[in-house]
Design a protein around this motif. Structure first.
Motif, mmCIF file in Angstrom:
data_model
loop_
_atom_site.group_PDB
_atom_site.id
_atom_site.type_symbol
_atom_site.label_atom_id
_atom_site.label_comp_id
_atom_site.label_asym_id
_atom_site.label_seq_id
_atom_site.Cartn_x
_atom_site.Cartn_y
_atom_site.Cartn_z
ATOM 1 N N LEU A 72 0.833 -1.209 0.000
ATOM 2 C CA LEU A 72 0.000 0.000 0.000
ATOM 3 C C LEU A 72 0.865 1.254 0.000
ATOM 4 C CD1 LEU A 72 -2.753 -1.085 2.567
ATOM 5 C CD2 LEU A 72 -2.966 -0.946 0.071
ATOM 6 N N PHE A 73 1.947 1.237 0.762
ATOM 7 C CA PHE A 73 2.843 2.391 0.789
ATOM 8 C C PHE A 73 3.427 2.685 -0.584
ATOM 9 C CE2 PHE A 73 7.436 3.396 0.884
ATOM 10 C CZ PHE A 73 7.356 4.729 1.261
ATOM 11 N N MET A 74 3.950 1.661 -1.264
ATOM 12 C CA MET A 74 4.567 1.880 -2.572
ATOM 13 C C MET A 74 3.551 2.372 -3.597
ATOM 14 S SD MET A 74 7.425 -1.178 -3.017
ATOM 15 C CE MET A 74 6.388 -2.523 -2.455
ATOM 16 N N GLY A 75 2.333 1.815 -3.550
ATOM 17 C CA GLY A 75 1.308 2.226 -4.508
ATOM 18 C C GLY A 75 0.872 3.660 -4.316
ATOM 19 N N PHE A 76 0.524 4.035 -3.085
ATOM 20 C CA PHE A 76 0.036 5.385 -2.823
ATOM 21 C C PHE A 76 1.146 6.420 -2.935
ATOM 22 C CE2 PHE A 76 -3.458 3.081 -0.628
ATOM 23 C CZ PHE A 76 -4.524 3.662 -1.312
ATOM 24 N N ALA A 77 2.352 6.086 -2.500
ATOM 25 C CA ALA A 77 3.460 7.029 -2.610
ATOM 26 C C ALA A 77 3.815 7.302 -4.070
ATOM 27 C CB ALA A 77 4.683 6.494 -1.852
ATOM 28 N N THR A 78 3.802 6.255 -4.900
ATOM 29 C CA THR A 78 4.070 6.446 -6.327
ATOM 30 C C THR A 78 2.987 7.296 -6.969
ATOM 31 O OG1 THR A 78 5.213 4.311 -6.452
ATOM 32 C CG2 THR A 78 4.435 5.256 -8.523
ATOM 33 N N TYR A 79 1.754 7.061 -6.579
ATOM 34 C CA TYR A 79 0.639 7.869 -7.112
ATOM 35 C C TYR A 79 0.814 9.335 -6.733
ATOM 36 C CZ TYR A 79 -4.116 9.589 -7.836
ATOM 37 O OH TYR A 79 -5.220 10.312 -8.226
ATOM 38 N N ALA A 80 1.243 9.591 -5.497
ATOM 39 C CA ALA A 80 1.441 10.975 -5.067
ATOM 40 C C ALA A 80 2.550 11.646 -5.870
ATOM 41 C CB ALA A 80 1.767 11.002 -3.574
ATOM 42 N N VAL A 81 3.632 10.917 -6.130
ATOM 43 C CA VAL A 81 4.731 11.478 -6.930
ATOM 44 C C VAL A 81 4.277 11.732 -8.360
ATOM 45 C CG1 VAL A 81 7.012 10.996 -7.885
ATOM 46 C CG2 VAL A 81 6.533 10.456 -5.499
ATOM 47 N N ASP A 82 3.521 10.806 -8.931
ATOM 48 C CA ASP A 82 3.006 10.997 -10.289
ATOM 49 C C ASP A 82 2.117 12.232 -10.372
ATOM 50 O OD1 ASP A 82 4.342 8.831 -11.290
ATOM 51 O OD2 ASP A 82 2.650 7.450 -11.135
ATOM 52 N N ARG A 83 1.247 12.405 -9.386
ATOM 53 C CA ARG A 83 0.369 13.582 -9.381
ATOM 54 C C ARG A 83 1.174 14.865 -9.274
ATOM 55 N NH1 ARG A 83 -5.008 13.264 -7.807
ATOM 56 N NH2 ARG A 83 -4.880 15.553 -8.030
ATOM 57 N N LYS A 84 2.195 14.847 -8.430
ATOM 58 C CA LYS A 84 3.013 16.036 -8.247
ATOM 59 C C LYS A 84 3.774 16.380 -9.521
ATOM 60 C CE LYS A 84 6.600 17.978 -5.244
ATOM 61 N NZ LYS A 84 7.484 17.722 -4.061
ATOM 62 N N GLU A 85 4.331 15.366 -10.172
ATOM 63 C CA GLU A 85 5.075 15.606 -11.404
ATOM 64 C C GLU A 85 4.153 16.045 -12.535
ATOM 65 O OE1 GLU A 85 7.305 12.131 -12.264
ATOM 66 O OE2 GLU A 85 8.811 12.494 -10.695
ATOM 67 N N ALA A 86 2.960 15.457 -12.605
ATOM 68 C CA ALA A 86 2.004 15.868 -13.636
ATOM 69 C C ALA A 86 1.567 17.316 -13.437
ATOM 70 C CB ALA A 86 0.786 14.937 -13.605
ATOM 71 N N LYS A 87 1.368 17.694 -12.186
ATOM 72 C CA LYS A 87 0.985 19.080 -11.890
ATOM 73 C C LYS A 87 2.111 20.037 -12.252
ATOM 74 C CE LYS A 87 -0.831 21.982 -8.156
ATOM 75 N NZ LYS A 87 -1.220 22.025 -6.716
ATOM 76 N N ALA A 88 3.366 19.639 -11.959
ATOM 77 C CA ALA A 88 4.513 20.490 -12.290
ATOM 78 C C ALA A 88 4.661 20.642 -13.799
ATOM 79 C CB ALA A 88 5.784 19.904 -11.684
ATOM 80 N N ARG A 89 4.462 19.540 -14.550
ATOM 81 C CA ARG A 89 4.539 19.621 -16.013
ATOM 82 C C ARG A 89 3.434 20.506 -16.576
ATOM 83 N NH1 ARG A 89 5.733 14.019 -15.594
ATOM 84 N NH2 ARG A 89 3.536 13.540 -15.993
ATOM 85 N N SER A 90 2.255 20.385 -15.995
ATOM 86 C CA SER A 90 1.131 21.202 -16.474
ATOM 87 C C SER A 90 1.394 22.680 -16.221
ATOM 88 C CB SER A 90 -0.158 20.761 -15.772
ATOM 89 O OG SER A 90 -1.245 21.560 -16.173
ATOM 90 N N HIS A 123 4.339 24.111 -15.888
ATOM 91 C CA HIS A 123 5.435 24.541 -16.767
ATOM 92 C C HIS A 123 4.941 24.764 -18.191
ATOM 93 C CE1 HIS A 123 9.469 24.868 -18.377
ATOM 94 N NE2 HIS A 123 9.180 23.931 -19.265
ATOM 95 N N GLN A 124 4.058 23.869 -18.655
ATOM 96 C CA GLN A 124 3.527 24.010 -20.003
ATOM 97 C C GLN A 124 2.670 25.258 -20.124
ATOM 98 O OE1 GLN A 124 1.279 20.633 -21.305
ATOM 99 N NE2 GLN A 124 0.957 21.428 -23.369
#
Length: 462
Positions: free
Chosen positions: A415-433, A435-436
């Motif tokens: 559960l930790f690996m799944g939710f933590a990865t999801y949080a990082v993905d959301r953060k990176e997607a928000k940063a890319r958005s 920046h774009q």
């Protein structure tokens, strides 16, 4: 031909499949052996008059050294190559197991089969994993999955053979024979000829914020720091978020993940199941893995999982942890068969993806150092897991509590690996958005700013 007349091979060439077969055998020998220790658990305990805690130190030392020797294995691989390192490992395995058959105390067993044999298992296993990453580029995921099938075959055959040997020659004679069997790692290593490096090509590598020049060995770093990063990538552990998630998650996972392999047979026999049928449970886990791991590898290559292997991995870890509830709640033989099916299927996905996820996370250039530190951290929880479980059994006298503890550790890590990865993905997607959006805004405003200047501004420019 390489320097010195040594023949080299090209990646993804015909010889790669021969190397893959050798890696499968090496993994079957090295990773399959620990699965049979549970068969000898009771006999070792009675032979040395040891408690559950003392006896459980033996498999924990074997597994911990198998993982903790990663950095030393990396040094040998760089100095002598994967071929020689695998052969050294086979020699150590043979010497360790043969000498362990003459052990007079359980401490002698710790030093011979545990330390020497475990180090040999480490060299043969980890060097074979490394050479596979260089021999396969286009089909690396499939190759890793097929190679892990060798471990499944080993897990299926070692317990069956061990039970027959135990009945025929006892544990001492069995360990003597095991020394000769494990010497076959030397044969596997001989097949792993040096691989010719492919032409330089841009490879997507996971770089850390500390690598200002884009390489892990910048000129401003001292030789000692560069060497440390090369074999134990602390810079990734402190600066690479995805590596942190994966490493800490798997480190916590193995605290309970390996316990069923050691305690399933004692748990079954304590509930009145005959020893031969109990050993068959471990073999069943291995047999299911033989067919499930290639399927897991093929499934992981589907486009839907492109860039999402971590989610598949964490889901398998979570299901593996929950499957222990079946074993802990019901001790009948049909229930244990059901448990072995669920456990082995989820284990197949974990085994086929663990190295691929790490390679994808850090890239092959940083893989040796990342792998070395990863195995060092793993070895800590592997070392303490079985003794803690043995202490739990000594105090309570109930083996089913071991499987409840395994459920908590493995499920929480998934559960930790799944939710933590999801949080990082959301953060990176928000940063890319963001920046774009900023880039588009700057691009739309730039013509207006340069095409219209006030008279005062024109005078200044002129």
């Amino acid at each position: 031909m390489a320097a010195g007349g040594v023949r080299t091979e090209t990646p993804d060439g015909p010889w790669s499949w021969g190397v893959l077969a050798a890696v499968m055998v090496a993994q079957g020998l090295t990773l399959g052996f620990p699965s049979c220790i549970g068969v000898y658990y009771t006999d070792l305990q009675n032979s040395f008059q040891a408690s559950n805690t003392e006896t459980s130190w033996f498999p924990s030392i074997v597994m911990a050294v198998l993982h903790a020797g990663g950095p030393l294995c990396s040094v040998l691989v760089e100095r002598f190559g994967c071929r020689v390192t695998v052969m050294i490992g086979g020699l150590l395995c043979g010497v360790g197991m043969v000498t362990s058959s003459f052990s007079q105390t359980i401490v002698h067993l710790y030093l011979t089969a545990g330390l020497i044999g475990g180090l040999g298992l480490c060299f043969s296993f980890q060097a074979s994993v490394t050479v596979l990453g260089y021999y396969f580029i286009r089909r690396r995921t499939l190759a890793n999955s097929l190679a892990s099938t060798g471990a499944s075959i080993g897990m299926a055959l070692w317990p069956l053979g061990s039970q027959h040997l135990l009945d025929a020659v006892g544990w001492r004679g069995s360990f003597l024979i095991f020394g000769a069997v494990l010497l076959n790692c030397c044969v596997c290593g001989a097949i792993m000829r040096p691989v010719r490096a492919p032409p330089p090509a841009p490879e997507k590598e996971a770089l850390t914020p500390h690598s200002s020049n884009g390489t892990p060995h910048g000129g401003e770093q001292s030789a000692g720091c560069s060497s440390l990063q090369k074999y134990m990538a602390f810079d990734l552990l402190f600066g690479h978020r995805r590596y942190q998630i994966f490493t800490w998650g798997v480190t916590w996972m193995v605290l309970g993940f390996i316990l069923p392999l050691f305690y399933l047979v004692p748990y079954a026999t304590s509930n009145g199941i005959e020893e031969g049928r109990a050993a068959l449970l471990l073999s069943l886990i291995g047999f299911i893995n033989i067919f499930a791991r290639p399927v897991a590898g093929l499934v992981s290559q589907q486009p839907v999982f492109a860039g999402r292997l971590m989610y598949l991995f964490s889901g398998a870890v979570t299901l593996n942890g929950l499957s222990n509830l079946v074993c802990a709640s019901w001790s009948s033989y049909p229930a244990l068969l059901t448990y072995c099916a669920f456990y082995s299927i989820s284990m197949s996905v974990i085994g086929s993806l663990v190295f691929q996820v790490l390679m994808d996370t850090v890239g092959m250039k940083r893989f040796p150092g990342a792998f070395g530190l990863f195995t060092i951290l793993e070895s800590v929880t592997i070392l303490v897991g079985p003794p803690l479980a043995g202490l739990l059994v000594d105090f309570t006298g109930q083996y089913n509590l071991v499987f409840y503890a395994s459920t908590v550790a493995v499920t929480s890590s998934g559960l930790f690996m799944g939710f933590a990865t999801y949080a990082v993905d959301r953060k990176e997607a928000k940063a890319r958005s963001s920046h774009q959006s900023a880039t588009e805004t700057a691009g739309s405003e730039e013509p207006k700013d340069t095409s219209y200047l006030s008279s005062k501004e024109c005078g200044t420019v002129l």
